[in-house]
Design a protein around this motif. Structure first.
Motif, PDB file in Angstrom:
ATOM      1  N   LYS A  84       0.909  -1.164  -0.107  1.00  0.00           N
ATOM      2  CA  LYS A  84       0.057  -0.040  -0.038  1.00  0.00           C
ATOM      3  C   LYS A  84       0.983   1.289   0.189  1.00  0.00           C
ATOM      4  O   LYS A  84       1.614   1.464   0.899  1.00  0.00           O
ATOM      5  CB  LYS A  84      -1.024   0.034   1.248  1.00  0.00           C
ATOM      6  N   THR A  85       0.708   1.878  -1.026  1.00  0.00           N
ATOM      7  CA  THR A  85       1.462   3.398  -1.226  1.00  0.00           C
ATOM      8  C   THR A  85       0.370   4.326  -1.642  1.00  0.00           C
ATOM      9  O   THR A  85      -0.513   4.038  -2.132  1.00  0.00           O
ATOM     10  CB  THR A  85       2.720   3.204  -2.022  1.00  0.00           C
ATOM     11  N   ILE A  86       0.848   5.628  -1.334  1.00  0.00           N
ATOM     12  CA  ILE A  86      -0.020   6.763  -1.902  1.00  0.00           C
ATOM     13  C   ILE A  86       0.167   6.987  -3.343  1.00  0.00           C
ATOM     14  O   ILE A  86      -0.752   7.516  -3.878  1.00  0.00           O
ATOM     15  CB  ILE A  86       0.611   8.090  -1.136  1.00  0.00           C
TER      16      ILE A  86
ATOM     17  N   ASN B 243      -0.050  10.884  -6.634  1.00  0.00           N
ATOM     18  CA  ASN B 243      -0.516  11.839  -5.157  1.00  0.00           C
ATOM     19  C   ASN B 243       0.845  12.277  -4.636  1.00  0.00           C
ATOM     20  O   ASN B 243       1.032  13.338  -4.316  1.00  0.00           O
ATOM     21  CB  ASN B 243      -0.969  10.873  -4.205  1.00  0.00           C
TER      22      ASN B 243
ATOM     23  N   LYS C 230       3.782   5.652   2.338  1.00  0.00           N
ATOM     24  CA  LYS C 230       2.826   5.183   2.821  1.00  0.00           C
ATOM     25  C   LYS C 230       1.635   6.069   3.273  1.00  0.00           C
ATOM     26  O   LYS C 230       0.632   6.015   3.287  1.00  0.00           O
ATOM     27  CB  LYS C 230       3.143   4.109   4.151  1.00  0.00           C
ATOM     28  N   THR C 231       2.526   7.164   3.944  1.00  0.00           N
ATOM     29  CA  THR C 231       1.425   8.132   4.691  1.00  0.00           C
ATOM     30  C   THR C 231       1.452   9.493   3.992  1.00  0.00           C
ATOM     31  O   THR C 231       0.374   9.788   3.980  1.00  0.00           O
ATOM     32  CB  THR C 231       1.965   8.662   6.336  1.00  0.00           C
ATOM     33  N   GLY C 232       2.211   9.584   3.095  1.00  0.00           N
ATOM     34  CA  GLY C 232       2.196  11.048   2.430  1.00  0.00           C
ATOM     35  C   GLY C 232       2.755  12.211   3.236  1.00  0.00           C
ATOM     36  O   GLY C 232       2.652  13.269   2.563  1.00  0.00           O
TER      37      GLY C 232
END
Length: 118
Positions: free
Chosen positions: A39-41, A45, A91-93
């Motif tokens: 899962k990545t942004i 993005n 992951k979090t941005g």
């Protein structure tokens, strides 16, 4: 003999069903782990976050790297007044690092022009 056949058939069916159930459980568990770790942004993005932080510019370079087990985007943006390097947690941005190199405007001034007022 008939009882022995029934017991062997029952054991065989139970073994096959048990193996299939175990196989399905492991597959679902592994599939969940793969989804969680990947899962990545997304690069688009990450670029939008970087452009927002620099308030515009042109993206010169963008890549994803892994450092100490953490994935991050490294994005270089060029503007008239300088170059910006932005690192974003994939992951979090979250912006991890922001560096700015300002162009020296005095280099663009011809040598025979004074830069101060007398």
């Amino acid at each position: 003999m008939n009882l022995l056949s029934i017991l062997l058939t029952g054991s065989l069916i139970t073994g096959v069903l048990g193996a299939n159930t175990l196989g399905m459980f492991n597959y679902q568990q592994n599939a969940g782990q793969i989804i969680e770790t990947s899962k990545t942004i997304g690069q688009i993005n990450a670029k939008e976050i970087a452009i927002g932080e620099t308030k515009g510019g042109v993206i010169k370079k963008s890549k994803i790297v892994e450092e100490n087990g953490m994935k991050k985007y490294e994005i270089t943006i060029i503007k008239q007044n300088g170059t910006f390097d932005v690192e974003i947690n994939a992951k979090t941005g979250e912006i991890l690092d922001f560096k700015q190199e300002i162009k020296d405007k005095t280099r663009d001034v011809p040598k025979d022009v004074l830069t101060s007022i007398s």
